[in-house]
Motif scaffolding. Sequence first.
Motif, PDB file in Angstrom:
ATOM      1  N   LYS A  82      30.940  67.905  62.884  1.00 41.34           N
ATOM      2  CA  LYS A  82      31.700  67.728  61.639  1.00 41.34           C
ATOM      3  C   LYS A  82      32.876  68.693  61.555  1.00 41.34           C
ATOM      4  N   ASP A  83      32.695  69.929  62.051  1.00 42.92           N
ATOM      5  CA  ASP A  83      33.788  70.910  61.994  1.00 42.92           C
ATOM      6  C   ASP A  83      34.988  70.437  62.811  1.00 42.92           C
ATOM      7  N   LEU A  84      34.723  69.890  63.995  1.00 44.72           N
ATOM      8  CA  LEU A  84      35.807  69.380  64.838  1.00 44.72           C
ATOM      9  C   LEU A  84      36.490  68.201  64.154  1.00 44.72           C
ATOM     10  N   GLU A  85      35.700  67.294  63.600  1.00 41.63           N
ATOM     11  CA  GLU A  85      36.265  66.127  62.915  1.00 41.63           C
ATOM     12  C   GLU A  85      37.155  66.552  61.744  1.00 41.63           C
ATOM     13  N   LYS A  86      36.678  67.511  60.956  1.00 44.92           N
ATOM     14  CA  LYS A  86      37.455  67.983  59.797  1.00 44.92           C
ATOM     15  C   LYS A  86      38.749  68.650  60.243  1.00 44.92           C
ATOM     16  N   MET A  87      38.678  69.441  61.327  1.00 44.96           N
ATOM     17  CA  MET A  87      39.891  70.134  61.789  1.00 44.96           C
ATOM     18  C   MET A  87      40.913  69.133  62.329  1.00 44.96           C
ATOM     19  N   VAL A  88      40.437  68.111  63.028  1.00 42.27           N
ATOM     20  CA  VAL A  88      41.353  67.085  63.546  1.00 42.27           C
ATOM     21  C   VAL A  88      42.026  66.362  62.376  1.00 42.27           C
ATOM     22  N   LYS A  89      41.266  66.076  61.321  1.00 37.34           N
ATOM     23  CA  LYS A  89      41.851  65.441  60.124  1.00 37.34           C
ATOM     24  C   LYS A  89      42.953  66.331  59.541  1.00 37.34           C
ATOM     25  N   GLN A  90      42.701  67.638  59.479  1.00 33.83           N
ATOM     26  CA  GLN A  90      43.703  68.571  58.960  1.00 33.83           C
ATOM     27  C   GLN A  90      44.954  68.566  59.848  1.00 33.83           C
ATOM     28  N   MET A  91      44.735  68.632  61.165  1.00 32.09           N
ATOM     29  CA  MET A  91      45.858  68.641  62.103  1.00 32.09           C
ATOM     30  C   MET A  91      46.718  67.392  61.934  1.00 32.09           C
ATOM     31  N   ARG A  92      46.064  66.264  61.754  1.00 36.29           N
ATOM     32  CA  ARG A  92      46.791  65.000  61.688  1.00 36.29           C
ATOM     33  C   ARG A  92      47.628  64.878  60.416  1.00 36.29           C
ATOM     34  N   LEU A  93      47.335  65.694  59.412  1.00 40.80           N
ATOM     35  CA  LEU A  93      48.177  65.725  58.212  1.00 40.80           C
ATOM     36  C   LEU A  93      49.544  66.339  58.515  1.00 40.80           C
ATOM     37  N   LEU A  94      49.629  67.037  59.653  1.00 43.97           N
ATOM     38  CA  LEU A  94      50.906  67.619  60.085  1.00 43.97           C
ATOM     39  C   LEU A  94      51.706  66.654  60.960  1.00 43.97           C
ATOM     40  N   TYR A  95      51.113  65.507  61.326  1.00 37.92           N
ATOM     41  CA  TYR A  95      51.764  64.531  62.202  1.00 37.92           C
ATOM     42  C   TYR A  95      52.640  63.578  61.396  1.00 37.92           C
ATOM     43  N   ASP A  96      53.748  63.182  61.994  1.00 35.27           N
ATOM     44  CA  ASP A  96      54.525  62.074  61.458  1.00 35.27           C
ATOM     45  C   ASP A  96      53.701  60.795  61.649  1.00 35.27           C
ATOM     46  N   ASP A  97      53.818  59.866  60.716  1.00 32.67           N
ATOM     47  CA  ASP A  97      53.028  58.624  60.783  1.00 32.67           C
ATOM     48  C   ASP A  97      53.211  57.899  62.111  1.00 32.67           C
ATOM     49  N   SER A  98      54.456  57.855  62.599  1.00 32.42           N
ATOM     50  CA  SER A  98      54.719  57.129  63.849  1.00 32.42           C
ATOM     51  C   SER A  98      53.977  57.764  65.022  1.00 32.42           C
ATOM     52  N   PHE A  99      53.808  59.086  65.010  1.00 33.93           N
ATOM     53  CA  PHE A  99      53.086  59.788  66.077  1.00 33.93           C
ATOM     54  C   PHE A  99      51.576  59.555  65.929  1.00 33.93           C
ATOM     55  N   ALA A 100      51.084  59.637  64.699  1.00 35.74           N
ATOM     56  CA  ALA A 100      49.653  59.450  64.439  1.00 35.74           C
ATOM     57  C   ALA A 100      49.199  58.041  64.805  1.00 35.74           C
ATOM     58  N   GLU A 101      50.121  57.078  64.684  1.00 37.11           N
ATOM     59  CA  GLU A 101      49.762  55.671  64.923  1.00 37.11           C
ATOM     60  C   GLU A 101      50.049  55.202  66.352  1.00 37.11           C
ATOM     61  N   GLU A 102      50.531  56.113  67.199  1.00 34.79           N
ATOM     62  CA  GLU A 102      50.812  55.740  68.593  1.00 34.79           C
ATOM     63  C   GLU A 102      49.544  55.261  69.287  1.00 34.79           C
ATOM     64  N   THR A 103      49.703  54.327  70.217  1.00 33.15           N
ATOM     65  CA  THR A 103      48.577  53.839  71.008  1.00 33.15           C
ATOM     66  C   THR A 103      47.968  55.007  71.773  1.00 33.15           C
ATOM     67  N   GLY A 104      46.655  55.118  71.706  1.00 38.46           N
ATOM     68  CA  GLY A 104      45.970  56.202  72.411  1.00 38.46           C
ATOM     69  C   GLY A 104      45.916  57.506  71.637  1.00 38.46           C
ATOM     70  N   ASN A 105      46.436  57.493  70.407  1.00 35.14           N
ATOM     71  CA  ASN A 105      46.476  58.733  69.627  1.00 35.14           C
ATOM     72  C   ASN A 105      45.735  58.586  68.291  1.00 35.14           C
TER      73      ASN A 105
END
Length: 198
Positions: A82-105
């Motif tokens: 759960k800690d890893l999942e939560k941290m990844v969610k936090q990191m992804r809030l720093l991503y531009d939508d186009s980067f977060a939605e890239e294939t394989g990402n």
Amino acid sequence: MAENKKTVRTVIVVVFLCILALGYYAYLSDKNAKKQKEVQLTEKDELLLWDLNKDYPHSPNDVVKLYSRMISCIYNDRLEGKDLEKMVKQMRLLYDDSFAEETGNSEEEQISNLEQELAGYGKNDHKITNYTVGELSQVEYGKVDGRQTACVDAVYTLRMDNEYSKEPQIYILVQDEDENWKILGWQANIEQNAGSGT
């Protein structure tokens, strides 16, 4: 006369009880304040509790600094579950939508990749021992497709058992409609790598 004495006694008792109540309240408040000081948040807790919707970093290099803290925490603390999942969610809030939605990402793929990488470390002493992020004055600004962009240099010092290496990166960020800087991607800084002889 007797009635006046009774009234005075009642007032004194009430005042005395008020003083006791205030004293007890002050004692409890002080005790709670000391208790809160004793509870210090870990780096992981601080990062997971950070409300990025209310307190988003102002500058592109501050975004990269925060992202670097998150990455360091994942690898150095070997986050899992759960800690890893939560941290990844936090990191992804720093991503531009186009980067977060890239294939394989996708979020699931990112978590899976990190789990595999961390499992591959085993008990080896692999850590990010340090990182430096370029100052605001060193940020290179531009425009792509009408969007404001920023390039930020970062250098990560990695320890792999007893060997150290430096990994220079260039982060590319864009401003979103709220003028927040979002990570569009990153790449190895080949020029800096060549200059350092690594």
